[in-house]
Design a protein around this motif. Sequence first.
Motif, PDB file in Angstrom:
ATOM      1  N   ASN A   7     -31.410  29.745  15.774  1.00 58.24           N
ATOM      2  CA  ASN A   7     -29.999  29.403  15.577  1.00 58.24           C
ATOM      3  C   ASN A   7     -29.382  28.675  16.770  1.00 58.24           C
ATOM      4  OD1 ASN A   7     -29.872  30.501  13.011  1.00 58.24           O
ATOM      5  ND2 ASN A   7     -29.456  32.566  13.807  1.00 58.24           N
ATOM      6  N   ALA A   8     -30.063  28.670  17.893  1.00 54.53           N
ATOM      7  CA  ALA A   8     -29.534  27.972  19.068  1.00 54.53           C
ATOM      8  C   ALA A   8     -29.826  26.477  19.014  1.00 54.53           C
ATOM      9  CB  ALA A   8     -30.122  28.573  20.338  1.00 54.53           C
ATOM     10  N   LYS A   9     -30.545  26.052  17.947  1.00 58.78           N
ATOM     11  CA  LYS A   9     -30.919  24.644  17.849  1.00 58.78           C
ATOM     12  C   LYS A   9     -30.401  24.022  16.553  1.00 58.78           C
ATOM     13  CE  LYS A   9     -35.140  24.997  20.647  1.00 58.78           C
ATOM     14  NZ  LYS A   9     -36.602  24.780  20.678  1.00 58.78           N
ATOM     15  N   THR A  10     -30.233  22.720  16.594  1.00 56.87           N
ATOM     16  CA  THR A  10     -29.827  21.933  15.429  1.00 56.87           C
ATOM     17  C   THR A  10     -31.014  21.085  14.971  1.00 56.87           C
ATOM     18  OG1 THR A  10     -27.515  21.835  16.109  1.00 56.87           O
ATOM     19  CG2 THR A  10     -28.281  20.109  14.622  1.00 56.87           C
ATOM     20  N   ALA A  11     -31.205  21.009  13.649  1.00 56.93           N
ATOM     21  CA  ALA A  11     -32.300  20.213  13.088  1.00 56.93           C
ATOM     22  C   ALA A  11     -31.756  18.925  12.480  1.00 56.93           C
ATOM     23  CB  ALA A  11     -33.045  21.013  12.027  1.00 56.93           C
ATOM     24  N   GLU A  12     -32.467  17.845  12.702  1.00 53.06           N
ATOM     25  CA  GLU A  12     -32.104  16.558  12.105  1.00 53.06           C
ATOM     26  C   GLU A  12     -33.375  15.776  11.801  1.00 53.06           C
ATOM     27  OE1 GLU A  12     -29.360  14.267  14.382  1.00 53.06           O
ATOM     28  OE2 GLU A  12     -27.707  15.707  14.149  1.00 53.06           O
ATOM     29  N   LEU A  13     -33.193  14.725  11.006  1.00 51.91           N
ATOM     30  CA  LEU A  13     -34.289  13.822  10.702  1.00 51.91           C
ATOM     31  C   LEU A  13     -34.530  12.862  11.860  1.00 51.91           C
ATOM     32  CD1 LEU A  13     -33.450  12.820   7.037  1.00 51.91           C
ATOM     33  CD2 LEU A  13     -35.605  13.842   7.765  1.00 51.91           C
TER      34      LEU A  13
ATOM     35  N   GLU B  25     -34.087   4.471 -13.419  1.00 52.19           N
ATOM     36  CA  GLU B  25     -33.422   5.654 -12.875  1.00 52.19           C
ATOM     37  C   GLU B  25     -34.274   6.901 -13.013  1.00 52.19           C
ATOM     38  OE1 GLU B  25     -29.923   7.428 -14.846  1.00 52.19           O
ATOM     39  OE2 GLU B  25     -28.823   6.893 -13.045  1.00 52.19           O
ATOM     40  N   THR B  26     -35.165   6.880 -14.001  1.00 57.86           N
ATOM     41  CA  THR B  26     -36.013   8.053 -14.238  1.00 57.86           C
ATOM     42  C   THR B  26     -37.085   8.238 -13.173  1.00 57.86           C
ATOM     43  OG1 THR B  26     -37.424   6.701 -15.667  1.00 57.86           O
ATOM     44  CG2 THR B  26     -35.691   8.001 -16.742  1.00 57.86           C
ATOM     45  N   GLN B  27     -37.276   7.256 -12.304  1.00 59.63           N
ATOM     46  CA  GLN B  27     -38.361   7.360 -11.325  1.00 59.63           C
ATOM     47  C   GLN B  27     -38.140   8.531 -10.372  1.00 59.63           C
ATOM     48  OE1 GLN B  27     -40.241   3.904  -9.624  1.00 59.63           O
ATOM     49  NE2 GLN B  27     -39.969   4.715  -7.574  1.00 59.63           N
ATOM     50  N   GLN B  28     -39.219   9.258 -10.117  1.00 60.45           N
ATOM     51  CA  GLN B  28     -39.186  10.377  -9.180  1.00 60.45           C
ATOM     52  C   GLN B  28     -39.671   9.905  -7.813  1.00 60.45           C
ATOM     53  OE1 GLN B  28     -40.946  14.028 -10.636  1.00 60.45           O
ATOM     54  NE2 GLN B  28     -41.547  14.647  -8.578  1.00 60.45           N
ATOM     55  N   ASP B  29     -38.871  10.162  -6.791  1.00 57.93           N
ATOM     56  CA  ASP B  29     -39.179   9.664  -5.448  1.00 57.93           C
ATOM     57  C   ASP B  29     -40.105  10.615  -4.690  1.00 57.93           C
ATOM     58  OD1 ASP B  29     -37.502   7.426  -5.716  1.00 57.93           O
ATOM     59  OD2 ASP B  29     -35.746   8.618  -5.160  1.00 57.93           O
ATOM     60  N   ILE B  30     -40.863  10.026  -3.771  1.00 56.37           N
ATOM     61  CA  ILE B  30     -41.645  10.770  -2.777  1.00 56.37           C
ATOM     62  C   ILE B  30     -41.132  10.350  -1.404  1.00 56.37           C
ATOM     63  CG2 ILE B  30     -43.940  11.309  -1.867  1.00 56.37           C
ATOM     64  CD1 ILE B  30     -45.114  10.197  -4.485  1.00 56.37           C
ATOM     65  N   VAL B  31     -40.887  11.322  -0.553  1.00 57.22           N
ATOM     66  CA  VAL B  31     -40.396  11.031   0.793  1.00 57.22           C
ATOM     67  C   VAL B  31     -41.260  11.759   1.813  1.00 57.22           C
ATOM     68  CG1 VAL B  31     -38.472  11.305   2.414  1.00 57.22           C
ATOM     69  CG2 VAL B  31     -38.013  10.643   0.041  1.00 57.22           C
ATOM     70  N   LYS B  32     -41.707  11.023   2.818  1.00 58.55           N
ATOM     71  CA  LYS B  32     -42.334  11.641   3.994  1.00 58.55           C
ATOM     72  C   LYS B  32     -41.259  11.727   5.070  1.00 58.55           C
ATOM     73  CE  LYS B  32     -46.481  10.822   5.466  1.00 58.55           C
ATOM     74  NZ  LYS B  32     -47.707  10.140   5.974  1.00 58.55           N
ATOM     75  N   LEU B  33     -41.048  12.912   5.584  1.00 56.75           N
ATOM     76  CA  LEU B  33     -40.009  13.059   6.594  1.00 56.75           C
ATOM     77  C   LEU B  33     -40.527  13.817   7.810  1.00 56.75           C
ATOM     78  CD1 LEU B  33     -38.804  16.213   6.343  1.00 56.75           C
ATOM     79  CD2 LEU B  33     -37.795  15.246   4.279  1.00 56.75           C
ATOM     80  N   LYS B  34     -39.878  13.539   8.928  1.00 53.42           N
ATOM     81  CA  LYS B  34     -40.216  14.202  10.181  1.00 53.42           C
ATOM     82  C   LYS B  34     -38.929  14.724  10.791  1.00 53.42           C
ATOM     83  CE  LYS B  34     -43.052  13.571  14.335  1.00 53.42           C
ATOM     84  NZ  LYS B  34     -43.962  12.661  15.047  1.00 53.42           N
ATOM     85  N   LEU B  35     -38.967  15.971  11.236  1.00 51.99           N
ATOM     86  CA  LEU B  35     -37.796  16.621  11.791  1.00 51.99           C
ATOM     87  C   LEU B  35     -37.916  16.788  13.301  1.00 51.99           C
ATOM     88  CD1 LEU B  35     -37.426  19.463   9.119  1.00 51.99           C
ATOM     89  CD2 LEU B  35     -36.173  17.304   9.195  1.00 51.99           C
ATOM     90  N   TYR B  36     -36.779  16.924  13.939  1.00 54.09           N
ATOM     91  CA  TYR B  36     -36.764  17.296  15.344  1.00 54.09           C
ATOM     92  C   TYR B  36     -35.560  18.196  15.572  1.00 54.09           C
ATOM     93  CZ  TYR B  36     -32.821  14.284  16.704  1.00 54.09           C
ATOM     94  OH  TYR B  36     -31.592  13.732  16.848  1.00 54.09           O
ATOM     95  N   SER B  37     -35.504  18.831  16.709  1.00 55.86           N
ATOM     96  CA  SER B  37     -34.398  19.737  16.995  1.00 55.86           C
ATOM     97  C   SER B  37     -33.874  19.509  18.414  1.00 55.86           C
ATOM     98  CB  SER B  37     -34.835  21.194  16.843  1.00 55.86           C
ATOM     99  OG  SER B  37     -35.852  21.511  17.782  1.00 55.86           O
TER     100      SER B  37
END
Length: 579
Positions: free
Chosen positions: A512-518, A560-572
Amino acid sequence: MNIINNLKTAVLVAVCALCCAQASAQPSNKPHLKNNGNATQLVVDGKPMLLLCGELGNSSSSSISYAAESLAKCKQLGLNSAIASISWEQFEPQEGKYDYSLIDGLIKEAEKNNLKLVVIWFASYKNGLSSFAPAWVRRDQQRFPRMIGPSIEGLTGGADQASYYKNILSPFFEASWKADAKAFAQLMKHIKETDTHHTVVMMQVENEAGAYGVDIDRQPVARKLFNSAVPQELLKYLHTHEADLTPAMAKAWKARQTKAGANWKETFGTVAIDAFMAWHFARYLEQVTAAGKKAYDIPMYYNAWLKQPKHEGMPGRYPSGGPIHSMLDIYRAASPSIDLLCPDIYHPEFKRYCLAYAHKGNTLFIPECRPGEDMAAKATWVMGERAGIGFAPFGVERIQEGTSLTECYRVLSQLMPYVTAAQGTKKIRTVFKQVIPKIKGVNVGEWDFDAGELEKEDAGSIKVSMGNWVFDVSYTNQLKGEAAFAMFIQLSDDEFIVTGRNVRMNFECKDNAKTAELIDAEQGEFEGGKWTVRRRLNGDETAHGVAVSFPTSIDVFRPETQQDIVKLKLYSYKRVAQP
């Protein structure tokens, strides 16, 4: 001449060696089940496979021409496999004379459409009746006796208490199971000999076995057995496994009379009829299954017409003796040859029945499910959250192209190596918002679930913890009429593959002492197993690094019906500055 003869001999020896090698190699390459961590997976041609599947209508594979059109439709929908039936009446129209044309045609058409097959053996039992047995079986009531039971009015306590012969083969007669087992073994032998590409990957033995419209068989032999001692084989199994029994069976087992020679009623109390009929149907099915496996040992399963809450204590309103959730232990004891016990789920409480059948030692596969716009969510949840091996809506050839199922299967096909690698570990999570109609008293009999195992149907959000991170998932209604769901696959400490529909996710740290973002978010596709970026997401599409939504945003160049795939990386980073 000696040189030529020696050369001929050498070639002959080499050919024989090659044939022997191929023959010995086939069993090791045949479809089989294999444990991977806490998951059991279907392995086809050396690789784990998810069955992105659908079941054809009951009569859709009764001719090659109609099956060809149906399987072509399966390919158009993006399936990698289809469930199709072979009926005993067509396979053995005359006793001892087998017609292989339909199974050969099904395999050929499946291969043409790059599909694997799960084959149903419609034989002694189909939906609690015997309508697919050959005419020579159904006509010979003396040799193949029918069950005896009441009318529906008599079953429900009405005035008509007379007994009638039913269109159901009695499971208490050896001649019936021997004839069925002989034909099934012949079918499996033929598949083994001719299916060189392993197109057939699994078999369903019978279909929703049991007795519909009959609570207990009134045949004299059945009456006698019901009032006799419970077989020691079953008692020993229940005693050995009493710590792992299903709740309903554990309750009955705890309350049993322990006197020597106790009969079914004394042993199982209020579930005595269910237990008695389940034991004898399972023993019948075991003979068929064991004969088939002896000929060609590939994965096999039984499917169940579910006991719904309103029919609690009313066997016959569901096929009495079938593999309902409260009788899974009986089936495991009576039929050791079977691999899976599978639910056909048409009831709104999809998740609870899945959890009921994800009983210890039973791998989840959904061979029938009600078609609808929540199919994508259900399929993803089964394979992601419950480590299931596949999913199949019923009547798949009637489903239109461009539905959420097509998109879901397209995405799961790309993600299959990642899903199967993560199954049975904490590296994969899936959620979906299950919408349940307001039905009074909905439950699943004796089943209880830990708080938090199912999110509430009206929950607006759910938190998913993975490693050091927490995904705060909000269900949205951006795409009207579609279910909300999301799948998360953890690639490394801070990298994830995410897909879904109708969700928005924010990111948190467990600390809880950290914030997460992309730090990075890419929308893309796995093309030939290689990640190809379509868009790098930032700004409005990620709320400037704090959230991702699915759909990611309207892609004007794709439907609009297309389902997306996302690769994401987080840091804090630290939340509070040091004084």
